[in-house]
Design an enzyme around this catalytic site. Structure first.
Site, PDB file in Angstrom:
ATOM      1  N   GLU A  34       0.823  -1.214   0.000  1.00 14.00           N
ATOM      2  CA  GLU A  34       0.000   0.000   0.000  1.00 14.00           C
ATOM      3  C   GLU A  34       0.854   1.259   0.000  1.00 14.00           C
ATOM      4  O   GLU A  34       0.400   2.314  -0.438  1.00 14.00           O
ATOM      5  CB  GLU A  34      -0.940   0.010   1.213  1.00 14.00           C
ATOM      6  CG  GLU A  34      -2.118  -0.934   1.056  1.00 14.00           C
ATOM      7  CD  GLU A  34      -3.274  -0.643   2.009  1.00 14.00           C
ATOM      8  OE1 GLU A  34      -3.084   0.049   3.026  1.00 14.00           O
ATOM      9  OE2 GLU A  34      -4.385  -1.134   1.746  1.00 14.00           O
TER      10      GLU A  34
ATOM     11  N   HIS B 221       9.078 -26.252   0.448  1.00 17.28           N
ATOM     12  CA  HIS B 221       8.395 -27.328  -0.282  1.00 17.28           C
ATOM     13  C   HIS B 221       7.243 -26.798  -1.129  1.00 17.28           C
ATOM     14  O   HIS B 221       6.398 -27.556  -1.567  1.00 17.28           O
ATOM     15  CB  HIS B 221       7.898 -28.391   0.704  1.00 17.28           C
ATOM     16  CG  HIS B 221       9.031 -29.060   1.421  1.00 17.28           C
ATOM     17  ND1 HIS B 221       9.491 -30.311   1.103  1.00 17.28           N
ATOM     18  CD2 HIS B 221       9.843 -28.603   2.416  1.00 17.28           C
ATOM     19  CE1 HIS B 221      10.522 -30.618   1.888  1.00 17.28           C
ATOM     20  NE2 HIS B 221      10.747 -29.598   2.692  1.00 17.28           N
TER      21      HIS B 221
ATOM     22  N   LYS C 163     -13.995   0.388  -3.395  1.00 14.23           N
ATOM     23  CA  LYS C 163     -15.002   0.750  -2.387  1.00 14.23           C
ATOM     24  C   LYS C 163     -16.145   1.522  -3.050  1.00 14.23           C
ATOM     25  O   LYS C 163     -17.310   1.269  -2.766  1.00 14.23           O
ATOM     26  CB  LYS C 163     -14.368   1.634  -1.307  1.00 14.23           C
ATOM     27  CG  LYS C 163     -13.402   0.916  -0.394  1.00 14.23           C
ATOM     28  CD  LYS C 163     -13.058   1.835   0.760  1.00 14.23           C
ATOM     29  CE  LYS C 163     -11.804   1.413   1.465  1.00 14.23           C
ATOM     30  NZ  LYS C 163     -11.268   2.444   2.336  1.00 14.23           N
TER      31      LYS C 163
HETATM   32  O1  PA5 Z   1      -3.145   1.512   5.779  1.00 15.55           O
HETATM   33  C1  PA5 Z   1      -4.300   1.880   5.704  1.00 15.55           C
HETATM   34  O2  PA5 Z   1      -4.653   3.045   5.933  1.00 15.55           O
HETATM   35  C2  PA5 Z   1      -5.400   0.901   5.331  1.00 15.55           C
HETATM   36  O3  PA5 Z   1      -4.917  -0.389   5.146  1.00 15.55           O
HETATM   37  C3  PA5 Z   1      -6.466   0.878   6.421  1.00 15.55           C
HETATM   38  O4  PA5 Z   1      -5.897   0.468   7.622  1.00 15.55           O
HETATM   39  C4  PA5 Z   1      -7.629  -0.033   6.051  1.00 15.55           C
HETATM   40  O5  PA5 Z   1      -8.159   0.339   4.808  1.00 15.55           O
HETATM   41  C5  PA5 Z   1      -8.720   0.043   7.110  1.00 15.55           C
HETATM   42  O6  PA5 Z   1      -9.178   1.351   7.250  1.00 15.55           O
HETATM   43  P1  PA5 Z   1      -9.944   1.858   8.528  1.00 15.55           P
HETATM   44  O7  PA5 Z   1      -9.049   1.727   9.693  1.00 15.55           O
HETATM   45  O8  PA5 Z   1     -10.282   3.272   8.221  1.00 15.55           O
HETATM   46  O9  PA5 Z   1     -11.161   1.000   8.675  1.00 15.55           O
END
Ligand code: PA5
Length: 469
Positions: A321, A342, A457
């Protein structure tokens, strides 16, 4: 020093011209300065330039600040409040569910698996320092949700923590509604238990909508006894040292101050030590040079021990990310050895030459070593190894694997932890977060935010509202 993790890249460096690392040093130290300047910019509360948005550098100094606050504010500090909330719940509850997804879940799971005994949930209560722990709200999986709800129906007392920085992530919100309903049915919606056994953790305002977190609003309306914040300036996947990771860790009876101490100490090292004596700078440099010069765009985090798998998955998310943007960014893969020798081992030994393998090795097992017993029948012909311990077998596999990779000119490096405890795991987590952000600054990618995740989303919301098929 014995407590500090070490990064060693001799085998990988034997495959390249070391002058490349020297050449990189000025850019690397400039990127480090940028990280530190980012912290100062956030602290100053001055407007963040558009080119830097979003800026989530708050995680960098967070561990030291939280520890300082314990000294200054004692029980009123965040750590004091977390411990005070967790202590009675640990005693009262048989089961505890953590609802969250991505950065609001993977860190807590990494801590649980790395720092609790293997098969933690199966141990009798007297061998556990807290309730059994379950993770949900990280999927939209009917069977898994239903399965856990059924387990809880026949369990003793249970509670939950619902974690979402934005406060509106659908997977977590849907699960929360279901689990909250189940909890209300169990204890009564206006019971003392319903108020105490739900612990929401959320940011103030959603970075996506700019509106107040729905979870926060809900928590205030419900009047839950404990609600913890996720501070601004700390992104989801960098939030393991906020209540997001610390509260579940405290529920497990882990030493959260040692965890923070490990993170704070590796940060001090990152800030002050030169290349060559700085695990964050050195790891980043090796990853970068191998990607640039040798096309190693696959980063294999090769963990030696099942307890590190969830930590590897946490790192997969962190790297993906943070740097998977603008059609760039290395691809992370976690393996657990010797299991995956393996499955993936063949490809790592003889497949495309696009991988840099970083081992994570714990030098001393947490539990007393098991020894292979002698057996008079010796049908399995293992008596030749009788008396050897499991760590000795693992060590032979580790050395044998890395020798085989070196013979085939496959680059490998090691992150070595003297042992697996809160202090060393705190170092490792913070090292990997710092290295990820440092690499982003080095290659000109903003490591914070994850704009690409919004597309699915949006589509999902539209489909659910029947606007599109
Ligand atoms: O790193 C990030 O910001 C994302 O992976 C969020 O943690 C994830 O999308 C979950 O979001 P939230 O904590 O707003 O529910």
């Amino acid at each position: 020093m014995d407590d500090m993790l070490r990064y060693e890249a001799e085998r990988a460096l034997a495959l390249i011209d070391r002058g490349r690392l020297k050449e990189l040093e000025p850019r690397l130290t400039a990127a480090r300065q940028e990280l530190l300047d980012d912290v100062a910019l956030l602290d100053s509360k001055a407007a963040v330039p558009a080119s830097k948005e979003p800026l989530d550098a708050g995680f960098i100094e967070l561990p030291r600040r939280l520890l300082d606050d314990v000294v200054e504010s004692g029980g009123a500090s965040l750590i004091g409040r977390i411990l005070r909330a967790a202590l009675p719940l640990r005693d009262e509850l048989e089961d505890f569910v953590v609802l969250g997804i991505g950065g609001s879940y993977m860190g807590a799971r990494a801590l649980c698996e790395a720092l609790c005994p293997a098969f933690y949930n199966f141990l009798p209560r007297e061998r556990r320092r807290g309730p059994r722990l379950f993770f949900e709200g990280n999927n939209l999986d009917n069977d898994s949700l239903r399965g856990l709800l059924e387990v809880l129906q026949v369990s003793g007392r249970w509670g939950l923590s619902v974690i979402s920085k934005s406060g509106g992530t659908l997977e977590t919100a849907v699960a929360f509604r279901l689990f909250r309903r189940a909890l209300d049915e169990r204890y009564g919606a206006s019971s003392d238990e319903a108020r105490r056994y739900i612990v929401p953790i959320s940011g103030e305002v959603s970075a996506v909508t700019g509106k107040k977190s729905r979870l926060r609003e809900l928590a205030e309306a419900a009047g839950y006894e404990h609600v913890f914040p996720i501070p601004d300036g700390v992104g989801g996947r960098f939030s393991i040292f906020t209540a997001v990771g610390l509260f579940p860790a405290a529920m497990l009876g882990l030493d959260i101050e040692r965890l923070l101490a490990g993170a704070a100490d590796i940060t001090d090292r990152f800030r002050s030590r030169p290349p060559g004596d700085n695990p964050v700078l050195d790891y980043t440099a090796v990853c970068h040079v191998f990607e640039q010069d040798r096309g190693c765009s696959i980063r294999v985090l090769s963990t030696w021990g099942a307890r590190l798998e969830a930590l590897g998955l946490w790192y997969d998310q962190l790297l993906s990310e943070s740097l998977g943007k603008e059609e760039r960014g290395a691809t992370p893969i976690t393996v657990v050895n010797t299991r995956d020798l393996h499955s993936r081992g063949q490809q790592h030994q003889e497949g495309a030459l696009d991988k840099l393998i970083t081992n994570v090795l714990v030098e001393a097992p947490a539990e007393p070593p098991l020894e292979l017993p002698r057996d008079e029948r010796d049908h399995d012909q293992l008596n030749q190894h009788a008396g050897k311990t499991l760590p000795e077998f693992l060590r032979a596999a580790f050395d044998g694997t890395n020798r085989a990779y070196a013979d085939a000119a496959r680059p490998t490096a090691d992150i070595r932890l003297p042992r697996l405890d809160e202090y060393t795991v705190g170092q490792l987590l913070q090292m990997l977060m710092l290295a990820t952000v440092l690499e982003g600054r080095l290659i000109g990618i903003n490591p914070y935010g994850q704009p690409g995740v919004e597309a699915y989303k949006r589509n999902m919301e539209e489909i659910l509202r029947g606007r599109s098929t």
